[in-house]
Design a protein around this motif. Structure first.
Motif, short mmCIF file in Angstrom:
data_model
loop_
_atom_site.label_atom_id
_atom_site.label_comp_id
_atom_site.label_asym_id
_atom_site.label_seq_id
_atom_site.Cartn_x
_atom_site.Cartn_y
_atom_site.Cartn_z
N LYS A 47 -3.26 5.12 41.23
CA LYS A 47 -4.17 4.59 40.24
C LYS A 47 -5.49 5.08 40.31
N SER A 48 -6.10 4.88 41.41
CA SER A 48 -7.50 5.02 41.43
C SER A 48 -7.99 6.27 40.97
N ASP A 143 -9.51 -3.07 38.95
CA ASP A 143 -8.79 -2.86 39.77
C ASP A 143 -7.99 -3.91 40.09
N GLU A 144 -7.06 -3.93 40.50
CA GLU A 144 -5.97 -5.23 41.22
C GLU A 144 -6.05 -6.16 39.98
MG MG Z 1 -5.01 0.91 44.21
#
Ligand code: MG
Ligand code: ADP
Length: 725
Positions: A47-48, A143-144
């Motif tokens: 994902k990053s 994120d998250e």
């Molecule tokens: Mg991640």
């Protein structure tokens, strides 16, 4: 602009990778085109990169909201390591001092910084608004993103303020990323971030290489875990426990059994934690015993097993934690221990919380319990939970598929369920509906006059355990829908309505019975079978010795110790010491004859001793024990010891019992002499010498008119200490 960019070249240039993983490229193009984007990708999916690469390409600085300060630094280091210039990535959180903050500002204004990681608190902080408004923001990455939702496994209220803050700072595209999201969580994220129209990129959550298994949690769980770890020796694994104390205890037990293990939880200082993390990555440690504080962002590709010592609080959490196994696509064994008692304990913990939160917490727990108890393919259940259909009948890689249960005919039962749901107008949750089907006129049902309906009690003749699995499997088959938006009300789908008109064959598998009755009475000794012949031989020996020494039998060894001996077959003084209630003193004083008897018995009967299963236990609360003994040595009055340790007097007596019963001698004469007469002490002492039980209750019946319970207990401590140790 997106069409003209050769993203592969950029990928190679910045990251050195040859190709994109999964949908990374489509995601990046969508973001580059200025669109809101929603990414659902399992842990380790990459994902990053979906925001890192575009930030490097686009004008301005991307703001990345991320929940964990520790991880931020890590990610920033990684990015800066990719680049020749410094300051490409920065983070902003409460840990920075003034000088560091100035450095960040300077780099941003100079156009060097492409990525700015911020904790949600820092983003929302009023004082920072001015600053965020003062430079060009390419996009916001969250994120998250499941942290936004109370229905996720890691709710963080500050995440809820992200959209209002963006409104204040200035608009730019938003990309939200998460590795777990049920439909409900997904909706929450979109709503809260105001990205209802975001294009969604969703990878399959199936992790074919992960093997899922749920075992009944019994009292010999430690032994099972030790055995498992030894069978996988040299491999990396994580054991998750719910409490810090359990983490400490289990790590100590593993270490005592020659396993390279270390504890990890938020109560340890950060130097220790990062050392442990390092040791794990460098394989100086094989097993980490952790609370869920461990693992987020741990990028160890070859974790071979993840064990859940306690039932997780939600399936999201379970999926996330098990997801840390086998990231490289190799073996990944996910073993969870489940007991109904644990479930009740967790429910109890929630009682102090606000009602709405309790309600959510309970529903999430129910889902986990249903998963654990179900006999359906675990992969199918998990994926269904995340809104994905798994169509294979047998995944071949979970306990339920490897040991399938017989399917039962569920046509009639499903019909009853569907008709009942329609009868109560699809306005109730599972518990209610099951009560209704069983014909239980609860207050709730009566108040809705549902006990008057024709369908009330339609299933009262069927086994009560029918309903939960039928409903769940009816959901998986698409006949029933659980409406999460309205707190889990059960609805009948169009297919379900067709089924009522025109029933089809329907089979289901019964749940596994996880009732804990089996181990209720057997506290703390193994589930391995007790050898009754040996047990009675040991009792005989104890009787013989007791007569010879004119002592009651329990002074030599308690029943529980004999039971364990007849289960574990210890043949040396060393091994004997692992038996509950046998300390050094006892083992030396009485142990020899018992070991000889057991050795003889084993060889006569060709018994294979479970040698590798010999679990060395560690003294629990050893600090407290050391302190108590220390105070006793200094002849401190017991009531003072109790207050020094912040204990009730009776708690201290419990601790003293534990100490002497595990074989340590203590001397409390100095205190006894202060509080009791010699005659009284002798009287009670003689009672115990004559009695055939050490029970306090029995002693009270006999002596209760003359003595207080505490007096009897004190003398018993003296007696056990002198006679048994
Ligand atoms: Mg991640
Ligand atoms: P996630 O956040 O989805 O759990 P990460 O972004 O941490 O996953 O990425 C997991 C691993 O995959 C990292 O080691 C990352 O370097 C690697 N990775 C990401 N994209 C690619 C790619 N296109 N090719 C090779 N490795 C990749």
């Amino acid at each position: 602009m997106t069409g003209t960019i050769n993203l592969n070249e950029q990928l190679k240039h910045y990251f050195g990778f040859d190709s994109f993983k999964g949908e990374q490229e489509a995601i990046i193009r969508n973001l580059l085109a200025g669109n809101d984007t929603f990414v659902l990708m399992p842990t380790g999916g990459g994902k990053s990169l979906c925001y890192q690469l575009p930030s490097l390409i686009m004008d301005g600085t991307a703001i990345v909201v991320s929940p964990l300060i520790a991880l931020m630094k890590n990610q920033v280091d990684v990015i800066n390591g990719l680049s020749e210039e410094s300051g490409v990535a920065h983070y902003l959180n409460s840990s920075l001092n003034k000088a560091a903050i100035n450095q960040v500002r300077n780099d941003i204004y100079a156009g060097r910084t492409k990525l700015l990681y911020v904790a949600p608190e820092s983003l929302n902080k009023e004082d920072n608004l001015e600053f965020f408004r003062s430079f060009k923001i390419s996009f916001y990455a969250v994120d998250e993103a499941h942290c936004i939702s109370e229905w996720g496994h890691d709710f963080r209220p500050e995440y809820r303020n992200i959209r209002p803050t963006i409104q204040k700072i200035g608009n730019a595209p938003v990309i939200a990323l998460t590795a777990t999201a049920t439909d409900k969580v997904r909706m929450d994220i979109k709503k809260s971030l105001g990205i209802a129209d975001a294009q969604e990129f969703r990878s399959s959550f199936n992790r074919p290489n992960l093997y899922y298994e749920v075992r009944q949690k019994t009292n010999d769980i430690d032994r099972q875990i030790i055995k498992f770890v030894k069978q996988h020796s040299g491999k990396s694994g994580i054991v998750y426990c719910i409490s810090r104390k359990k983490v400490e205890d289990l790590a100590a037990v593993l270490k005592a059994n020659d396993i390279k293990a270390a504890p990890y939880h938020a109560g340890l200082d950060s130097a220790t934690r990062s050392q442990t993390q390092d040791d794990f990555l460098m394989e100086r440690i094989d097993v980490i015993v952790a609370t869920i504080a461990f693992g987020m962002g741990i990028d160890k590709p070859d974790v071979r097993f993840v064990i859940h010592y306690d039932i997780p609080k939600s399936l999201e959490g379970y999926y996330q934690e098990t997801g840390r196994a086998g990231r490289d696509g190799g073996e990944g064994i996910c073993l969870a221990f489940y007991s109904y008692k644990d479930l009740q304990k967790l429910e109890k913990f929630m009682e102090g919380k606000p009602v709405a939160e309790q309600d959510i917490g309970r529903q999430l727990l129910q889902e986990t319990a249903a998963y654990a108890e179900s006999s359906v393919c675990r992969r199918k259940l998990l994926l269904h939970y995340f809104g994905e259909e798994y169509t294979k009948d047998n995944c071949g890689n979970c306990d339920n598929c490897l040991h399938p249960k017989v399917k039962r005919d569920g046509k009639e039962a499903l019909l009853i369920v569907l008709r009942s749901l329609l009868a109560v107008k699809e306005g109730f949750r599972q518990d209610y509906v099951i009560d209704f089907i069983k014909g239980r006129a609860t207050d709730d049902i009566v108040s809705h006059h549902h006990d008057q309906l024709e369908e009330f009690g339609a299933g009262e003749d069927m086994p009560p355990k029918t309903w939960s699995p039928v409903i769940r499997q009816g959901m998986i088959a698409g006949y029933i829908h659980k409406d999460i938006e309205s707190y889990g009300l059960l609805k009948v789908t169009a297919a379900g309505k067709r089924y009522v008109r025109n029933p089809q064959p329907f089979t289901y598998v019964e749940d596994t019975d996880f009732t804990d009755n089996a181990d209720e009475e057997t506290d703390d000794h193994g589930a391995a079978a007790l050898d009754p012949t040996l047990y009675s031989m040991l009792q005989d020996l104890r009787r013989k010795m007791a007569r010879k020494l004119s002592l009651p039998g329990y002074v030599i060894f308690q029943d529980i110790s004999l039971e364990q001996m007849a289960t574990m077959y210890p043949v040396s003084i060393e091994e004997l010491r692992n038996i509950q209630g046998v300390g050094q003193g006892k083992a030396k004083r009485y142990g020899k004859e018992f070991c000889e008897l057991i050795r003889q018995y084993c060889s006569d009967n060709e018994i294979e001793r479970p040698e590798e299963m010999f679990v060395r236990t560690v003294a629990k609360d050893s600090m407290k024990k050391i302190k108590i003994i220390h105070y006793l040595d200094r002849r401190m009055p017991l009531d003072d010891i109790a207050s020094a340790l912040n204990l009730e007097f009776s708690d201290l007596l419990d601790d003293l019992d534990a100490i002497v019963y595990s074989g340590t001698k203590v001397n409390i004469d100095y205190f006894l002499e202060d509080v009791m007469d010699d005659d009284q002490i002798d009287d009670i002492y003689e009672y115990f010498r004559e009695s055939d039980t050490d029970s306090i209750k029995a002693a009270l019946e006999e002596l209760g008119d003359d003595y207080e319970e505490n007096e009897i207990r004190l003398v018993r401590i003296k007696f056990m200490s002198e006679q048994a140790n």
